[in-house]
Scaffold this active site. Structure first.
Site, short mmCIF file in Angstrom:
data_model
loop_
_atom_site.label_atom_id
_atom_site.label_comp_id
_atom_site.label_asym_id
_atom_site.label_seq_id
_atom_site.Cartn_x
_atom_site.Cartn_y
_atom_site.Cartn_z
N CYS B 82 -2.04 0.41 -10.49
CA CYS B 82 -1.93 1.46 -9.47
C CYS B 82 -0.65 2.29 -9.65
CB CYS B 82 -2.05 0.86 -8.07
SG CYS B 82 -2.39 2.09 -6.80
N HIS B 192 -7.56 -1.69 -8.72
CA HIS B 192 -6.93 -2.97 -8.38
C HIS B 192 -7.77 -4.14 -8.89
CE1 HIS B 192 -3.64 -1.52 -5.83
NE2 HIS B 192 -4.45 -0.48 -5.65
N GLU B 194 -7.04 -7.15 -8.98
CA GLU B 194 -6.87 -8.31 -8.09
C GLU B 194 -7.76 -8.23 -6.86
OE1 GLU B 194 -4.89 -5.75 -8.30
OE2 GLU B 194 -3.94 -5.30 -6.37
#
Lengths: 258, 216
Positions: B82, B192, B194
């Site tokens: 990001c 993202h 994650e």
């Protein structure tokens, strides 16, 4: 092909359990939040929203433990709302594993909280929740949507669209819009409300309140112009899976993640 | 010996990133650190970031992390996420701030007023949700991931890369933009991983196993 419309199951949590009621009253137990989160994730939920409706402050920390546990095994965005009053509450929820924090009543009491939280943690993690109710519509008073608090019991006098625009300006990254007239009724979203708010904003709008079948979800996107749709009871009791909801929406020509 | 250092400069939520790495690499030693020496000692470095880029640059410098970040980006497996991707470039329209200049290109804002989809419908900014990531090369970081898999995005600014050879994947939001860039030991993504379910975890696992080839 591009960005998918999101389906977000919502878990109302109190005292460590998921519950469901009609118009925020008559709560029924709907299960263990960690177990339910895992199931929704496996079914293809795009995000999860937890609404902490715990009344007593003694049990407030329970939600932190739940979020910690969910965040260690479910790797999709998690939003948590309920009882967020200070920037410090935002920090504690983010540290526990929340990706976004939803602010409702406190944004009305103290709009600066939205600005401060967005400034500190980024607009991407600040959701402003708006509970809207239709007022007026009589011969003497024109119909409009007003912002309510306390589960729809307390009027604020604020116009929903003006309030949503103000929140966008202060740094909200997203609006969670609930029709209090529809919440728990299973009659479908308030589509004119959803559309009016979504069209007035540049930031995404999540439609909430009133979903009773899969067509309601599709309507929220197609007619309400919602960027995401949120529902609770249709998923909790196993009536529909998230996957079935997505299949249905895809057949209506809506882009979803399958 | 630290296997993975996640750089903490006080911006955003690093909990998710560390939890996801713990999940895919349970035996690895993973630290979240703002200590430049710890970053230097790590075998692999993750450079996340959330919020506004000017604040991110300021906070990184306030902790004396700039040199350790730049060194890591030149000599060990390095994953930007990001704002951690955006900071690697030369300059951002966000606050007109200078980046680290490791990769060539600019960071631009999605023009809210003119964002429309193929059907002419208005698109919201931030670009938030699951979008398709269309791979443009066979980078080892894409191993086991479908060529047009969806990942979770949330951002208002995007990379306008000067060197198309560094673009490893594109996504489309009103127009195509670079959502993954790769150069030598650097791999950086706008989305993202994650928070991107199974595909995201696969990407993180690939990073743990990635042995970049260094071009002299």
């Amino acid at each position: 092909m591009g960005l998918a419309k999101r389906i977000i199951p919502c878990l109302d949590v109190t005292n460590g359990r998921v519950v469901k009621g009609v118009n925020f009253v008559a709560l029924q137990d709907a299960g263990d939040p960690v177990e339910i989160s895992r199931r929704y994730n496996e079914e293809g939920a795009d995000e999860l929203t937890f609404l902490d409706i715990t009344a007593s402050s003694d049990n407030r920390n329970l939600i932190l433990h739940i979020i910690e546990e969910v965040a260690a095994q479910v790797f999709i965005p998690l939003t948590v709302g309920g009882g967020v009053r200070h920037v410090d509450d935002v920090r504690r929820l983010l540290n526990a594993g929340a990706d976004k924090v939803s602010i409702n009543t406190s944004a009305i009491m103290n709009p600066q909280l939205v600005a401060d939280a967005a400034d500190k943690y980024g607009a991407q993690c600040i959701v402003v929740a708006i509970d809207a109710k239709q007022v007026g519509g009589t011969n003497t008073e024109p119909m409009k949507w007003e912002v309510f608090t306390h589960g729809g019991r307390k009027s604020t006098g604020l116009d929903v669209i003006e309030w949503a625009k103000k929140m966008q300006l202060l740094g909200a990254g997203e609006i969670l819009l609930t029709s209090m007239d529809r919440d728990g009724t299973r009659e479908g979203f308030n589509l004119p409300l959803t559309r009016a708010v979504s069209d007035a904003l540049d930031i995404p709008v999540i439609a909430s309140g009133g979903v009773g079948n899969l067509n309601h979800l599709a309507e929220g996107v197609l007619q309400g112009h919602a960027d995401a749709v949120l529902a609770a009871s249709i998923f909790h009791y196993g009536e529909y899976t998230v996957c079935e909801a997505k299949e249905y929406m895809r057949k209506q020509g809506i882009e979803v993640r399958l | 010996m630290t296997d993975i250092a996640i750089i903490d400069y006080g911006m955003g939520n690093l909990h998710s990133v560390s939890k996801a790495f713990e999940y895919v690499a349970p035996s690895a030693s993973i630290i979240v650190t703002s200590d430049p020496d710890e970053v230097r000692k790590a075998t692999r470095v993750v450079f996340p970031g959330q919020g506004a880029m000017p604040n991110c640059m300021k906070e990184m410098d306030a902790r004396g992390l700039r040199d350790a970040v730049v060194e890591s980006a030149l000599n060990k497996p390095f994953l930007g996420i990001c704002i951690g991707l955006q900071m690697l470039f030369e300059k951002s329209e966000e606050g007109d701030v200078k980046g680290l200049g490791i990769l060539s290109g600019q960071i631009r804002r999605f023009p809210s007023a003119s964002m429309i989809d193929a059907e002419g419908q208005k698109l919201k900014v931030p670009h938030m949700g699951w979008n398709q990531v269309c791979q443009s090369n066979n980078h080892p970081m894409w191993k086991g991931i479908a060529k047009d898999e969806r990942f979770y995005f949330v951002h208002s600014y995007f990379v306008d890369a000067s060197d198309q050879k560094t673009v490893s994947a594109q996504s489309s939001y009103s127009f195509p933009f670079a959502c993954a860039v790769a150069k030598n030991n650097i791999f950086a993504v706008q989305f993202h991983p994650e928070k991107s379910d199974a595909a995201g975890l696969t990407l993180l696992k690939n990073f743990v196993q990635w042995e970049p080839i260094f071009n002299c």
